[in-house]
Design a protein around this motif. Structure first.
Motif, PDB file in Angstrom:
ATOM      1  N   GLY A 124       0.781  -1.230   0.000  1.00 22.39           N
ATOM      2  CA  GLY A 124       0.000   0.000   0.000  1.00 22.39           C
ATOM      3  C   GLY A 124       0.810   1.276   0.000  1.00 22.39           C
ATOM      4  O   GLY A 124       0.248   2.363   0.175  1.00 22.39           O
ATOM      5  N   LYS A 125       2.111   1.156  -0.201  1.00 15.62           N
ATOM      6  CA  LYS A 125       2.970   2.341  -0.144  1.00 15.62           C
ATOM      7  C   LYS A 125       3.645   2.600  -1.491  1.00 15.62           C
ATOM      8  O   LYS A 125       3.557   1.809  -2.423  1.00 15.62           O
ATOM      9  CB  LYS A 125       4.068   2.127   0.918  1.00 15.62           C
ATOM     10  N   GLY A 126       4.356   3.729  -1.541  1.00 15.20           N
ATOM     11  CA  GLY A 126       5.123   4.048  -2.729  1.00 15.20           C
ATOM     12  C   GLY A 126       6.404   3.240  -2.792  1.00 15.20           C
ATOM     13  O   GLY A 126       6.646   2.355  -1.986  1.00 15.20           O
ATOM     14  N   PHE A 160       9.503  -1.068 -15.858  1.00 15.35           N
ATOM     15  CA  PHE A 160       9.532  -1.824 -14.608  1.00 15.35           C
ATOM     16  C   PHE A 160       9.265  -3.298 -14.837  1.00 15.35           C
ATOM     17  O   PHE A 160       8.486  -3.679 -15.723  1.00 15.35           O
ATOM     18  CB  PHE A 160       8.460  -1.297 -13.656  1.00 15.35           C
ATOM     19  N   ARG A 197      -4.286  10.549  -0.335  1.00 16.47           N
ATOM     20  CA  ARG A 197      -3.920   9.138  -0.271  1.00 16.47           C
ATOM     21  C   ARG A 197      -5.056   8.242  -0.744  1.00 16.47           C
ATOM     22  O   ARG A 197      -4.829   7.230  -1.380  1.00 16.47           O
ATOM     23  CB  ARG A 197      -3.537   8.761   1.168  1.00 16.47           C
ATOM     24  N   TYR A 210       2.640   7.507 -12.787  1.00 15.77           N
ATOM     25  CA  TYR A 210       2.455   6.096 -13.092  1.00 15.77           C
ATOM     26  C   TYR A 210       1.138   5.631 -12.470  1.00 15.77           C
ATOM     27  O   TYR A 210       0.666   6.183 -11.487  1.00 15.77           O
ATOM     28  CB  TYR A 210       3.568   5.254 -12.473  1.00 15.77           C
ATOM     29  N   GLN A 250      -0.369   1.787 -11.015  1.00 18.32           N
ATOM     30  CA  GLN A 250       0.073   0.447 -10.675  1.00 18.32           C
ATOM     31  C   GLN A 250      -1.131  -0.436 -10.454  1.00 18.32           C
ATOM     32  O   GLN A 250      -1.992  -0.133  -9.618  1.00 18.32           O
ATOM     33  CB  GLN A 250       0.945   0.471  -9.411  1.00 18.32           C
ATOM     34  N   LEU A 258       3.904  -1.306 -12.940  1.00 13.24           N
ATOM     35  CA  LEU A 258       3.806   0.140 -13.094  1.00 13.24           C
ATOM     36  C   LEU A 258       3.818   0.508 -14.567  1.00 13.24           C
ATOM     37  O   LEU A 258       4.656   0.041 -15.331  1.00 13.24           O
ATOM     38  CB  LEU A 258       4.986   0.833 -12.412  1.00 13.24           C
ATOM     39  N   MET A 278      -4.001   2.478  -8.198  1.00 12.21           N
ATOM     40  CA  MET A 278      -3.074   3.257  -7.381  1.00 12.21           C
ATOM     41  C   MET A 278      -2.231   4.116  -8.322  1.00 12.21           C
ATOM     42  O   MET A 278      -1.651   3.595  -9.279  1.00 12.21           O
ATOM     43  CB  MET A 278      -2.177   2.353  -6.555  1.00 12.21           C
ATOM     44  N   LEU A 296       0.945   6.725  -8.770  1.00 11.87           N
ATOM     45  CA  LEU A 296       2.214   7.078  -8.156  1.00 11.87           C
ATOM     46  C   LEU A 296       2.870   8.214  -8.924  1.00 11.87           C
ATOM     47  O   LEU A 296       3.026   8.154 -10.142  1.00 11.87           O
ATOM     48  CB  LEU A 296       3.158   5.870  -8.142  1.00 11.87           C
ATOM     49  N   GLY A 320       1.825   7.410  -3.040  1.00  4.91           N
ATOM     50  CA  GLY A 320       0.747   6.840  -3.832  1.00  4.91           C
ATOM     51  C   GLY A 320      -0.626   7.387  -3.466  1.00  4.91           C
ATOM     52  O   GLY A 320      -0.860   7.800  -2.316  1.00  4.91           O
ATOM     53  N   TRP A 373      -4.631   6.182  -3.806  1.00  6.29           N
ATOM     54  CA  TRP A 373      -5.567   5.118  -4.168  1.00  6.29           C
ATOM     55  C   TRP A 373      -6.860   5.769  -4.646  1.00  6.29           C
ATOM     56  O   TRP A 373      -7.539   6.428  -3.883  1.00  6.29           O
ATOM     57  CB  TRP A 373      -5.859   4.246  -2.961  1.00  6.29           C
TER      58      TRP A 373
END
Lengths: 113, 115
Positions: A41-43, A103, B9, B35, B37, B43, B88, B90, B109, B111
């Motif tokens: 859930g993070k970058g 990626f 967020r 980006y 994801q 990504l 998500m 980014l 990120g 959501w």
């Protein structure tokens, strides 16, 4: 078109093991390669960046190598810890500074007690 | 430390709404990126910018636009949100020519759920 593959997709190891994560890319004409860590859930957090002219980079328990001619990079993690549990992604950049990264889909690592 | 801040967020928006995602970086970076994801797809680059008011399409620009009026701020706009834009998002930034090997830094990120 550049394609980046990371194998395995998931990996579970006991604490203390040394481990290797793999990244392969189809076009060897890269500018640099970067390894990232992503917690759920993070970058993304940058771990290591290797320029195309370099063979490896080290930061603490992490060591990344690059073999451009064979289209491969490895991320070596020494003495793994539960806090290393995360998804690890590699990304390659082709020539130029503002050009995009391509990626891989990542390796999800779990380090168990 | 480099900081890339995404203003929201978690967002829930309705189909057809106009959505703004904001990103600010504090390191005077020339390059900024958006980006998305998605599970199984990794990504994918939507747009990037290498200077104020400059932008280039990434791999999946359809349904999105961007704005960069100031160097530190890069906005992603969904003109008419659709459910397939649930994802998500980014934001990232990096230095320009010759800078620090061009390490790229990401925000936390955003959501977005479109209902």
């Amino acid at each position: 078109k550049q394609e980046v593959t990371q194998i395995p997709a998931a990996l579970s190891v006991p604490e203390g093991e040394n481990l290797v994560l793999n990244c392969s890319f189809t076009d060897s004409a890269i500018y640099n390669l970067q390894w990232f860590r992503q917690d759920p859930g993070k970058g993304l957090t940058s771990l290591l960046l290797i320029q195309s002219s370099q063979r490896e980079q080290t930061s603490g328990r992490l060591n990344a190598s690059l073999d451009k001619s064979s289209g491969r990079s490895t991320l070596y993690i020494a003495a793994s810890q539960p806090g290393d549990s995360a998804t690890y992604l590699c990304a390659v950049r082709r020539g130029g500074t503002a050009s995009k990264l391509t990626f891989g889909t990542g390796t999800r690592l779990q380090v168990t007690l | 430390d480099v900081k890339v801040t995404q203003s929201s967020r978690y967002l829930v928006k309705r189909t057809g709404e106009k959505v703004f995602l904001e990103c600010v970086q504090d390191m005077d970076h020339e390059n900024m990126f958006w980006y998305r994801q998605d599970p199984g797809l990794g990504l994918r680059l939507i747009y990037f910018s290498y200077d104020v008011k400059m932008k280039e399409k990434g791999d999946i620009p359809e349904g999105y636009s961007v704005s960069r009026e100031k160097k530190e701020r890069f906005s992603l706009i969904l003109e008419s949100a659709s459910t397939n834009q649930t994802s998500m998002y980014l934001c990232a930034s990096s230095m320009g020519q010759g800078g620090s090997g061009n390490t790229i830094y990401f925000g936390e990120g955003s959501w977005l759920t479109v209902v």
